[in-house]
Design a protein around this motif. Structure first.
Motif, PDB file in Angstrom:
ATOM      1  N   VAL A  50     -32.068 -33.699  23.718  1.00  0.00           N
ATOM      2  CA  VAL A  50     -32.263 -33.239  24.992  1.00  0.00           C
ATOM      3  C   VAL A  50     -33.536 -32.291  24.710  1.00  0.00           C
ATOM      4  O   VAL A  50     -33.259 -31.336  23.741  1.00  0.00           O
ATOM      5  CB  VAL A  50     -31.021 -32.695  25.744  1.00  0.00           C
ATOM      6  N   ALA A  51     -34.437 -32.301  25.783  1.00  0.00           N
ATOM      7  CA  ALA A  51     -35.705 -31.133  25.645  1.00  0.00           C
ATOM      8  C   ALA A  51     -34.907 -30.426  26.905  1.00  0.00           C
ATOM      9  O   ALA A  51     -34.979 -30.931  28.164  1.00  0.00           O
ATOM     10  CB  ALA A  51     -36.873 -31.855  25.786  1.00  0.00           C
ATOM     11  N   VAL A  52     -34.921 -28.905  26.721  1.00  0.00           N
ATOM     12  CA  VAL A  52     -34.395 -28.154  27.620  1.00  0.00           C
ATOM     13  C   VAL A  52     -35.709 -27.011  27.777  1.00  0.00           C
ATOM     14  O   VAL A  52     -35.985 -26.404  26.698  1.00  0.00           O
ATOM     15  CB  VAL A  52     -33.291 -27.340  27.411  1.00  0.00           C
ATOM     16  N   ARG A  53     -35.987 -26.582  28.965  1.00  0.00           N
ATOM     17  CA  ARG A  53     -36.979 -25.554  29.262  1.00  0.00           C
ATOM     18  C   ARG A  53     -35.922 -24.287  29.097  1.00  0.00           C
ATOM     19  O   ARG A  53     -34.854 -24.419  28.899  1.00  0.00           O
ATOM     20  CB  ARG A  53     -37.268 -25.721  30.718  1.00  0.00           C
ATOM     21  N   GLU A  54     -36.730 -23.200  28.937  1.00  0.00           N
ATOM     22  CA  GLU A  54     -36.240 -21.801  28.694  1.00  0.00           C
ATOM     23  C   GLU A  54     -35.042 -21.510  29.775  1.00  0.00           C
ATOM     24  O   GLU A  54     -33.922 -20.905  29.351  1.00  0.00           O
ATOM     25  CB  GLU A  54     -37.249 -20.657  28.473  1.00  0.00           C
ATOM     26  N   VAL A  57     -33.478 -25.978  32.519  1.00  0.00           N
ATOM     27  CA  VAL A  57     -33.490 -27.129  33.136  1.00  0.00           C
ATOM     28  C   VAL A  57     -34.028 -28.314  31.993  1.00  0.00           C
ATOM     29  O   VAL A  57     -34.843 -27.917  31.237  1.00  0.00           O
ATOM     30  CB  VAL A  57     -34.809 -27.022  33.988  1.00  0.00           C
ATOM     31  N   ALA A  58     -33.199 -29.529  32.087  1.00  0.00           N
ATOM     32  CA  ALA A  58     -33.584 -30.479  31.205  1.00  0.00           C
ATOM     33  C   ALA A  58     -34.747 -31.232  31.431  1.00  0.00           C
ATOM     34  O   ALA A  58     -34.963 -31.471  32.697  1.00  0.00           O
ATOM     35  CB  ALA A  58     -32.524 -31.685  31.198  1.00  0.00           C
ATOM     36  N   LEU A  59     -35.877 -31.441  30.446  1.00  0.00           N
ATOM     37  CA  LEU A  59     -37.124 -31.944  30.816  1.00  0.00           C
ATOM     38  C   LEU A  59     -37.141 -33.333  30.121  1.00  0.00           C
ATOM     39  O   LEU A  59     -37.882 -34.316  30.620  1.00  0.00           O
ATOM     40  CB  LEU A  59     -38.005 -31.210  30.049  1.00  0.00           C
ATOM     41  N   GLY A  60     -36.239 -33.792  29.168  1.00  0.00           N
ATOM     42  CA  GLY A  60     -36.304 -35.376  28.795  1.00  0.00           C
ATOM     43  C   GLY A  60     -35.235 -35.297  27.672  1.00  0.00           C
ATOM     44  O   GLY A  60     -34.358 -34.467  27.277  1.00  0.00           O
ATOM     45  N   THR A  61     -35.000 -36.660  27.471  1.00  0.00           N
ATOM     46  CA  THR A  61     -34.110 -37.041  26.476  1.00  0.00           C
ATOM     47  C   THR A  61     -34.423 -38.504  25.713  1.00  0.00           C
ATOM     48  O   THR A  61     -35.471 -38.896  26.149  1.00  0.00           O
ATOM     49  CB  THR A  61     -32.724 -37.490  27.274  1.00  0.00           C
ATOM     50  N   GLY A  62     -33.711 -38.757  24.836  1.00  0.00           N
ATOM     51  CA  GLY A  62     -33.883 -39.873  24.023  1.00  0.00           C
ATOM     52  C   GLY A  62     -32.435 -40.019  23.067  1.00  0.00           C
ATOM     53  O   GLY A  62     -31.755 -39.185  23.024  1.00  0.00           O
ATOM     54  N   ARG A  63     -32.043 -41.152  22.454  1.00  0.00           N
ATOM     55  CA  ARG A  63     -30.990 -41.463  21.705  1.00  0.00           C
ATOM     56  C   ARG A  63     -31.521 -42.059  20.598  1.00  0.00           C
ATOM     57  O   ARG A  63     -32.311 -42.910  20.418  1.00  0.00           O
ATOM     58  CB  ARG A  63     -29.947 -42.078  22.512  1.00  0.00           C
ATOM     59  N   ARG A  85     -33.876 -45.214  25.058  1.00  0.00           N
ATOM     60  CA  ARG A  85     -33.745 -44.440  26.121  1.00  0.00           C
ATOM     61  C   ARG A  85     -34.401 -43.260  26.359  1.00  0.00           C
ATOM     62  O   ARG A  85     -33.935 -41.963  26.697  1.00  0.00           O
ATOM     63  CB  ARG A  85     -32.246 -44.066  26.347  1.00  0.00           C
ATOM     64  N   LEU A  86     -35.611 -43.107  25.757  1.00  0.00           N
ATOM     65  CA  LEU A  86     -36.433 -42.025  25.799  1.00  0.00           C
ATOM     66  C   LEU A  86     -36.966 -41.756  27.381  1.00  0.00           C
ATOM     67  O   LEU A  86     -37.732 -42.971  27.916  1.00  0.00           O
ATOM     68  CB  LEU A  86     -37.889 -42.115  24.795  1.00  0.00           C
ATOM     69  N   ALA A  87     -36.799 -40.730  27.980  1.00  0.00           N
ATOM     70  CA  ALA A  87     -37.228 -40.582  29.215  1.00  0.00           C
ATOM     71  C   ALA A  87     -37.758 -39.084  29.420  1.00  0.00           C
ATOM     72  O   ALA A  87     -37.009 -38.198  28.733  1.00  0.00           O
ATOM     73  CB  ALA A  87     -36.038 -40.870  30.167  1.00  0.00           C
ATOM     74  N   VAL A  88     -38.893 -38.962  30.056  1.00  0.00           N
ATOM     75  CA  VAL A  88     -39.029 -37.541  30.303  1.00  0.00           C
ATOM     76  C   VAL A  88     -39.133 -37.364  32.045  1.00  0.00           C
ATOM     77  O   VAL A  88     -39.984 -38.131  32.579  1.00  0.00           O
ATOM     78  CB  VAL A  88     -40.643 -37.159  29.749  1.00  0.00           C
ATOM     79  N   ALA A  99     -43.286 -36.819  22.992  1.00  0.00           N
ATOM     80  CA  ALA A  99     -43.833 -36.823  21.428  1.00  0.00           C
ATOM     81  C   ALA A  99     -42.655 -35.937  20.904  1.00  0.00           C
ATOM     82  O   ALA A  99     -42.262 -36.368  19.494  1.00  0.00           O
ATOM     83  CB  ALA A  99     -45.117 -36.285  21.212  1.00  0.00           C
ATOM     84  N   ALA A 100     -42.349 -34.646  21.256  1.00  0.00           N
ATOM     85  CA  ALA A 100     -41.223 -33.817  20.589  1.00  0.00           C
ATOM     86  C   ALA A 100     -40.185 -34.581  20.299  1.00  0.00           C
ATOM     87  O   ALA A 100     -39.245 -34.272  19.300  1.00  0.00           O
ATOM     88  CB  ALA A 100     -41.371 -32.630  21.384  1.00  0.00           C
ATOM     89  N   LEU A 101     -39.679 -35.048  21.601  1.00  0.00           N
ATOM     90  CA  LEU A 101     -38.329 -36.148  21.342  1.00  0.00           C
ATOM     91  C   LEU A 101     -38.455 -37.154  20.194  1.00  0.00           C
ATOM     92  O   LEU A 101     -37.454 -37.090  19.382  1.00  0.00           O
ATOM     93  CB  LEU A 101     -38.000 -36.546  22.804  1.00  0.00           C
ATOM     94  N   VAL A 102     -39.519 -37.712  20.230  1.00  0.00           N
ATOM     95  CA  VAL A 102     -39.741 -38.872  19.132  1.00  0.00           C
ATOM     96  C   VAL A 102     -39.740 -38.300  17.805  1.00  0.00           C
ATOM     97  O   VAL A 102     -38.918 -38.634  16.947  1.00  0.00           O
ATOM     98  CB  VAL A 102     -40.935 -39.710  19.327  1.00  0.00           C
TER      99      VAL A 102
END
Length: 156
Positions: A50-54, A57-63, A85-88, A99-102
């Motif tokens: 998960v990508a999470v803002r400071e 708040v969740a900004l994106g995800t992938g598995r 399941r990459l989603a932003v 790109a950061a999630l990948v």
């Protein structure tokens, strides 16, 4: 919106719930994927990121799928992971979250001794994955009514 965020493995229940909420927003809400197709048996054993803002708040995800689950997706290669399941979230697009999630999923795959990562990309996203080093193979196929192509990247 601030561009400051972190990407982490979603180990806490709240992080996993955030992953599913982003997927619901993007795949079910925006793209019309039926909810019963979006969530599958692979979710239980997947490594979710998960990508999470400071501010939380969740900004994106992938598995990342490994082992038998990955082999079922990539044609039987046990040493190849499956990114999926990459989603932003719409409000976070253009910040580099995808790109950061990948990159984080690739690192998780390396940590597990995998030699490559496969994925099934929606055809409109092929350029995004190509810029990250993925190469298309095989014919186009539908998934949830959306055209996809298989792609792979060695983790040298």
């Amino acid at each position: 919106m601030s561009a400051a965020y972190v990407v982490r493995v979603a180990e806490a229940d709240a992080d996993r719930e955030a992953c599913f909420a982003v997927r619901r927003e993007v795949f079910v809400g925006e793209q019309g994927v039926p909810e019963d197709l979006e969530y599958d048996a692979y979710d239980a054993g997947a490594v979710h990121l998960v990508a999470v803002r400071e501010d939380g708040v969740a900004l994106g995800t992938g598995r990342l799928l490994t082992g038998d689950a990955a082999a079922a997706k990539n044609g039987g290669a046990a040493d190849v992971g499956a990114l999926g399941r990459l989603a932003v979230a719409k409000a976070a697009r253009g910040l580099g979250v995808g790109a950061a999630l990948v990159r984080a999923i690739e690192e998780a795959a390396r940590e597990r001794g995998l030699v490559a990562v496969d994925l099934h990309a929606q055809t409109h996203a092929l350029g995004f994955y190509e810029r990250l080093g993925y190469v298309v193979y095989g014919p186009e196929f539908p998934d949830a009514g959306i055209p996809h192509r298989a792609m792979r990247k060695p983790l040298g």
